[in-house]
Design a protein around this motif. Sequence first.
Motif, mmCIF file in Angstrom:
data_model
loop_
_atom_site.group_PDB
_atom_site.id
_atom_site.type_symbol
_atom_site.label_atom_id
_atom_site.label_comp_id
_atom_site.label_asym_id
_atom_site.label_seq_id
_atom_site.Cartn_x
_atom_site.Cartn_y
_atom_site.Cartn_z
ATOM 1 N N ALA A 48 -1.790 -4.767 -7.372
ATOM 2 C CA ALA A 48 -0.469 -4.329 -7.036
ATOM 3 C C ALA A 48 0.155 -3.557 -6.871
ATOM 4 N N ASP A 49 0.910 -2.897 -5.877
ATOM 5 C CA ASP A 49 1.537 -1.605 -5.421
ATOM 6 C C ASP A 49 1.498 -0.752 -6.135
ATOM 7 N N ASP A 50 1.534 -0.691 -7.324
ATOM 8 C CA ASP A 50 1.202 0.318 -8.586
ATOM 9 C C ASP A 50 0.567 0.937 -9.183
ATOM 10 N N TRP A 51 -0.872 -0.237 -8.807
ATOM 11 C CA TRP A 51 -1.939 0.086 -9.143
ATOM 12 C C TRP A 51 -1.901 1.594 -9.142
ATOM 13 N N ILE A 52 -3.632 1.645 -9.479
ATOM 14 C CA ILE A 52 -3.746 3.662 -9.384
ATOM 15 C C ILE A 52 -5.144 3.009 -9.878
ATOM 16 N N ASN A 53 -6.030 3.663 -7.962
ATOM 17 C CA ASN A 53 -7.765 3.966 -8.035
ATOM 18 C C ASN A 53 -7.739 4.592 -8.618
ATOM 19 N N PRO A 54 -8.972 4.063 -9.919
ATOM 20 C CA PRO A 54 -9.083 5.268 -10.410
ATOM 21 C C PRO A 54 -10.886 6.372 -10.525
ATOM 22 N N LYS B 157 -7.515 7.754 -7.017
ATOM 23 C CA LYS B 157 -6.028 8.513 -8.201
ATOM 24 C C LYS B 157 -4.798 8.452 -7.243
ATOM 25 N N GLN B 158 -5.001 6.741 -6.448
ATOM 26 C CA GLN B 158 -4.073 7.301 -5.180
ATOM 27 C C GLN B 158 -3.482 5.496 -5.710
ATOM 28 N N THR B 159 -2.405 5.291 -5.596
ATOM 29 C CA THR B 159 -1.936 3.535 -6.320
ATOM 30 C C THR B 159 -1.646 2.873 -4.664
ATOM 31 N N ALA B 160 -2.082 1.938 -5.023
ATOM 32 C CA ALA B 160 -2.460 0.999 -4.057
ATOM 33 C C ALA B 160 -1.119 0.814 -2.730
ATOM 34 N N LYS B 161 -0.385 1.265 -2.894
ATOM 35 C CA LYS B 161 0.679 1.070 -2.148
ATOM 36 C C LYS B 161 0.149 2.458 -1.038
ATOM 37 N N GLU B 162 0.149 3.904 -2.126
ATOM 38 C CA GLU B 162 -0.513 4.444 -0.986
ATOM 39 C C GLU B 162 -1.789 4.473 0.751
ATOM 40 N N ILE B 163 -2.843 3.684 -0.985
ATOM 41 C CA ILE B 163 -3.400 3.144 -0.326
ATOM 42 C C ILE B 163 -3.581 2.541 1.504
ATOM 43 N N ARG B 164 -2.161 1.510 1.223
ATOM 44 C CA ARG B 164 -2.152 0.314 2.544
ATOM 45 C C ARG B 164 -1.011 1.803 3.064
ATOM 46 N N GLU B 165 -0.055 2.210 2.746
ATOM 47 C CA GLU B 165 0.145 3.219 3.975
ATOM 48 C C GLU B 165 -0.890 3.886 4.434
ATOM 49 N N LYS B 166 -2.225 4.715 3.944
ATOM 50 C CA LYS B 166 -2.798 5.692 4.897
ATOM 51 C C LYS B 166 -3.935 4.436 5.811
ATOM 52 N N ASP B 167 -3.792 3.045 5.174
ATOM 53 C CA ASP B 167 -4.692 2.390 6.521
ATOM 54 C C ASP B 167 -3.572 2.248 7.308
ATOM 55 N N GLU B 168 -2.022 2.504 7.131
ATOM 56 C CA GLU B 168 -1.398 1.864 7.991
ATOM 57 C C GLU B 168 -1.395 2.943 9.375
ATOM 58 N N ARG B 169 -1.342 4.167 8.397
ATOM 59 C CA ARG B 169 -1.183 5.441 8.957
ATOM 60 C C ARG B 169 -2.411 4.816 10.631
ATOM 61 N N LYS B 170 -3.736 4.680 9.661
ATOM 62 C CA LYS B 170 -4.959 4.910 10.828
ATOM 63 C C LYS B 170 -4.715 3.232 11.594
ATOM 64 N N ARG B 171 -4.010 2.378 11.362
ATOM 65 C CA ARG B 171 -4.371 1.210 12.530
ATOM 66 C C ARG B 171 -2.805 1.853 13.345
ATOM 67 N N PHE C 35 -11.698 -3.359 -3.522
ATOM 68 C CA PHE C 35 -11.549 -1.931 -4.120
ATOM 69 C C PHE C 35 -11.173 -0.646 -3.670
ATOM 70 N N TRP C 36 -11.358 -0.332 -2.649
ATOM 71 C CA TRP C 36 -11.204 0.821 -2.165
ATOM 72 C C TRP C 36 -9.963 0.442 -0.981
ATOM 73 N N HIS C 37 -9.721 -0.614 -0.295
ATOM 74 C CA HIS C 37 -8.104 -0.375 -0.010
ATOM 75 C C HIS C 37 -7.463 -0.983 -0.526
ATOM 76 N N ALA C 38 -7.763 -1.363 -2.229
ATOM 77 C CA ALA C 38 -6.067 -2.139 -2.684
ATOM 78 C C ALA C 38 -6.349 -3.349 -2.147
ATOM 79 N N ASN C 39 -7.052 -4.411 -2.006
ATOM 80 C CA ASN C 39 -6.573 -5.742 -1.095
ATOM 81 C C ASN C 39 -5.704 -6.546 -2.385
ATOM 82 N N PRO C 40 -4.353 -6.453 -1.562
ATOM 83 C CA PRO C 40 -2.624 -7.485 -2.077
ATOM 84 C C PRO C 40 -3.178 -8.223 -2.811
ATOM 85 N N LYS C 41 -4.248 -9.448 -2.511
ATOM 86 C CA LYS C 41 -4.427 -11.015 -3.511
ATOM 87 C C LYS C 41 -4.655 -10.276 -4.986
#
Length: 159
Positions: A96-102, A105-119, A87-93
Motif C-alpha cells: 500500500a502507499d503508506d507502507w514504509i520500506n524498512p 525508510k521511504q513510503t511506497a508512494k515516495e518510492i513510486r514517485e522517485k521511479d516516475e521522476r526517473k521515467r 521490495f525495493w520498488h514497492a510493487n503496488p500489487k
Amino acid sequence: SSETVYAHMNKTRNRELAHTESAHKKRIGTMIKKYGFKTFRKDHSKIELDLIEALSEFEFSSGYVGRNQIDLLCRKKKIAVEVQGDFWHANPKKYADDWINPVTKQTAKEIREKDERKRQFLELKGYAVLYVWENDYRKNRELVIENLRNDILKLSITP
C-alpha cells in the motif's frame, strides 16, 4: 539458538567473501565469458543478468543516463529496461502507499514517485522505458522475455 547464531555467522562470512577484490575479479571474468562484456555494476540481480543474456541480440548493458543508473540500456536504440524488484520498488500489487520500506525508510508512494521522476527524465532524453516487475518475471519468465522482445522490436521499427 546456537543454530541461528551459526547460520547468521555463516551468512555474514559469505557476504564478506563476496565483497573481496578476488571475488570481484572472478565476477568480471565470468561476465566477460558469459555475456561478452564487463558490466558497469558489481551488483546486477540474477534477473538483470538473465535478461541481458536472453535479449543479447539487442546488445543491452548497464549504464547511466545523466545521474540515473539504468538496469539494461541500449544506447543505439535509446531503450531503457528497468527491473523493478517488488521490495525495493514497492510493487503496488503487494504494498500500500503508506507502507514504509524498512531499509530506505521511504513510503511506497515516495518510492513510486522517485521511479516516475526517473521515467520522465529518461523520456525527456529520448529513451523509451520498459519495466519488468520481479513478481511477473518469477511467475512466467518466458512470457516476460517474449513480451519484452516484442516491445523492443516494435520500438526499433518506429521512426
